[in-house]
Write a protein that holds these residues in place. Structure first.
Motif, short mmCIF file in Angstrom:
data_model
loop_
_atom_site.label_atom_id
_atom_site.label_comp_id
_atom_site.label_asym_id
_atom_site.label_seq_id
_atom_site.Cartn_x
_atom_site.Cartn_y
_atom_site.Cartn_z
N LYS A 152 2.02 2.54 -10.96
CA LYS A 152 1.51 3.69 -10.22
C LYS A 152 1.00 4.78 -11.16
CE LYS A 152 3.89 5.33 -6.88
NZ LYS A 152 5.03 5.89 -6.11
N PRO A 153 -0.26 5.15 -11.02
CA PRO A 153 -0.77 6.28 -11.79
C PRO A 153 -0.35 7.58 -11.13
CG PRO A 153 -2.49 5.40 -10.38
CD PRO A 153 -1.29 4.52 -10.19
N PRO A 154 -0.30 8.68 -11.85
CA PRO A 154 -0.54 8.73 -13.29
C PRO A 154 0.74 8.59 -14.11
CG PRO A 154 -0.41 10.94 -12.43
CD PRO A 154 -0.20 10.03 -11.24
N SER A 155 1.91 8.47 -13.43
CA SER A 155 3.20 8.49 -14.13
C SER A 155 3.56 7.18 -14.79
CB SER A 155 4.31 8.87 -13.14
OG SER A 155 4.36 7.95 -12.06
N GLY A 156 2.96 6.06 -14.34
CA GLY A 156 3.28 4.77 -14.93
C GLY A 156 4.51 4.11 -14.33
N ASP A 157 4.94 4.54 -13.14
CA ASP A 157 6.07 3.90 -12.48
C ASP A 157 5.71 2.47 -12.09
OD1 ASP A 157 7.49 6.26 -12.70
OD2 ASP A 157 6.97 6.96 -10.69
N VAL A 158 6.67 1.56 -12.25
CA VAL A 158 6.44 0.14 -11.97
C VAL A 158 7.06 -0.21 -10.63
CG1 VAL A 158 6.71 -2.22 -12.80
CG2 VAL A 158 6.48 -0.33 -14.44
N VAL A 159 6.26 -0.77 -9.73
CA VAL A 159 6.71 -1.11 -8.38
C VAL A 159 6.45 -2.60 -8.13
CG1 VAL A 159 6.47 -0.66 -5.91
CG2 VAL A 159 6.24 1.21 -7.55
N VAL A 160 7.47 -3.29 -7.64
CA VAL A 160 7.33 -4.69 -7.26
C VAL A 160 7.57 -4.81 -5.76
CG1 VAL A 160 8.29 -7.01 -7.44
CG2 VAL A 160 8.00 -5.62 -9.50
N SER A 161 6.63 -5.38 -5.04
CA SER A 161 6.83 -5.72 -3.64
C SER A 161 7.28 -7.18 -3.59
CB SER A 161 5.54 -5.54 -2.85
OG SER A 161 5.21 -4.17 -2.76
N SER A 172 0.80 -1.22 0.00
CA SER A 172 0.00 0.00 0.00
C SER A 172 0.83 1.26 0.00
CB SER A 172 -0.90 0.00 1.23
OG SER A 172 -0.13 -0.05 2.39
N ARG A 173 2.08 1.18 0.35
CA ARG A 173 2.92 2.37 0.30
C ARG A 173 4.36 1.95 0.07
NH1 ARG A 173 0.81 1.68 5.18
NH2 ARG A 173 -0.73 3.27 4.76
N VAL A 174 5.13 2.78 -0.64
CA VAL A 174 6.51 2.46 -0.95
C VAL A 174 7.39 2.76 0.23
CG1 VAL A 174 8.46 3.00 -2.43
CG2 VAL A 174 6.16 2.92 -3.40
N ALA A 175 8.16 1.77 0.66
CA ALA A 175 9.02 1.94 1.83
C ALA A 175 10.20 2.83 1.52
CB ALA A 175 9.50 0.57 2.30
N ALA A 176 10.74 3.44 2.60
CA ALA A 176 11.85 4.36 2.42
C ALA A 176 13.08 3.66 1.86
CB ALA A 176 12.18 5.02 3.76
N GLY A 177 13.24 2.36 2.14
CA GLY A 177 14.42 1.61 1.70
C GLY A 177 14.27 0.95 0.36
N ALA A 178 13.37 1.44 -0.47
CA ALA A 178 13.15 0.84 -1.79
C ALA A 178 14.40 0.98 -2.64
CB ALA A 178 11.97 1.52 -2.48
N LEU A 226 13.87 -1.50 -18.56
CA LEU A 226 12.71 -1.02 -17.81
C LEU A 226 13.12 -0.79 -16.36
CD1 LEU A 226 9.60 -0.53 -17.70
CD2 LEU A 226 9.38 -2.95 -17.07
N SER A 227 12.89 0.43 -15.87
CA SER A 227 13.24 0.77 -14.49
C SER A 227 12.14 0.29 -13.55
CB SER A 227 13.42 2.29 -14.37
OG SER A 227 13.74 2.64 -13.03
N ILE A 228 12.54 -0.49 -12.55
CA ILE A 228 11.61 -1.07 -11.58
C ILE A 228 12.00 -0.61 -10.18
CG2 ILE A 228 10.66 -3.20 -10.62
CD1 ILE A 228 9.97 -2.89 -13.50
N THR A 229 11.02 -0.25 -9.38
CA THR A 229 11.26 0.01 -7.96
C THR A 229 10.91 -1.26 -7.19
OG1 THR A 229 10.77 2.37 -8.15
CG2 THR A 229 10.63 1.40 -5.95
N VAL A 230 11.87 -1.76 -6.43
CA VAL A 230 11.66 -2.98 -5.66
C VAL A 230 11.56 -2.63 -4.18
CG1 VAL A 230 12.60 -5.24 -5.03
CG2 VAL A 230 12.94 -4.35 -7.35
N VAL A 231 10.47 -3.05 -3.57
CA VAL A 231 10.24 -2.80 -2.15
C VAL A 231 10.26 -4.15 -1.43
CG1 VAL A 231 8.71 -1.78 -0.43
CG2 VAL A 231 8.81 -0.81 -2.73
N ARG A 232 11.20 -4.31 -0.53
CA ARG A 232 11.31 -5.55 0.24
C ARG A 232 10.38 -5.50 1.45
NH1 ARG A 232 14.26 -9.68 -2.31
NH2 ARG A 232 15.92 -8.71 -3.56
N LYS A 233 9.63 -6.59 1.66
CA LYS A 233 8.68 -6.63 2.76
C LYS A 233 8.63 -8.02 3.36
CE LYS A 233 5.50 -3.04 1.12
NZ LYS A 233 4.08 -2.70 0.92
#
Length: 211
Positions: A44-53, A13-19, A27-34
């Motif tokens: 993520k709208p509206p920019s289209g950023d791709v996030v993987v948890s 539900s939210r991107v962690a500070a340590g992403a 392709l640039s991916i943001t990886v969030v460890r949980k």
């Protein structure tokens, strides 16, 4: 319309500070460890950023293979989101106008439906009740509503174009109404036990404009 589970999974539900960032075939991916068991993918709208948890101990290779297996879906939805954003934000002399298009409505609904299964699985267990139906609609004066008698919840379609924390807050808010009709002490006590920072979320959300 009644809520039907989407085949798409959601990210956290939210991107962690340590992403961290990861490049997968350009392709640039943001990886969030949980501390979770499975991976979740979100655009993520509206920019289209791709996030993987991803689970804390999952290997980078597994994450790369996960993204590659969904690359066609990712590329298609990123393009749709970017086109919708370009077409719907129109500069006018007095202000910047926002125009809902069919494509943007579909994308907003897809974003919400991608997140709802995991949100409902988590918060249903926490709250102790789940809605009988969830309807997505454009609202001009509110972010959501609930009819406790029928268990129906309505969510503003605009939430699909906003930070996921706002969709989560509105959903939990309305699910709390399945127990408490008003916003009195009982409601505040319940939602405070679910979301200790609910007042901050409410304040931040209410600074946004209902389109």
């Amino acid at each position: 319309m009644p809520y039907r589970p989407s085949s798409r999974s959601r990210a956290g539900s939210r991107v962690a500070a340590g992403a961290s960032s990861l490049n997968v075939d350009g392709l640039s991916i943001t990886v969030v460890r949980k501390p979770i068991k499975n991976m979740y993918l979100r655009i993520k709208p509206p920019s289209g950023d791709v996030v993987v948890s991803a689970p804390n101990r999952m290997s980078e290779r597994t994450i790369v293979d996960f993204v590659r297996g969904r690359r066609a879906w990712i590329d298609g939805n990123v393009r749709k989101m970017q086109r919708a954003r370009e077409r719907s934000l129109v500069a006018e002399p007095e202000h910047t106008g926002f125009v809902w298009t069919d494509e943007l409505r579909q994308q907003a609904a897809a974003n919400i439906n991608a997140q709802l299964p995991a949100l409902l699985a988590h918060w249903g267990a926490v709250v102790g009740r789940t809605p009988t139906h969830i309807t997505l609609r454009l609202m001009t004066t509110r972010w959501g509503s609930c009819t406790p008698k029928t268990g129906r919840i309505r969510l503003n379609l605009q939430l699909g174009l906003m930070e996921p924390r706002f969709l989560e807050y509105v959903l939990v808010h309305e699910m709390t109404h399945l127990w408490e009709r008003g916003h009195g002490a009982g409601f505040q006590r319940r939602i405070g036990s679910y979301l200790p920072n609910w007042r901050e979320l409410r304040r931040d959300l209410n600074r946004r404009v209902v389109l």
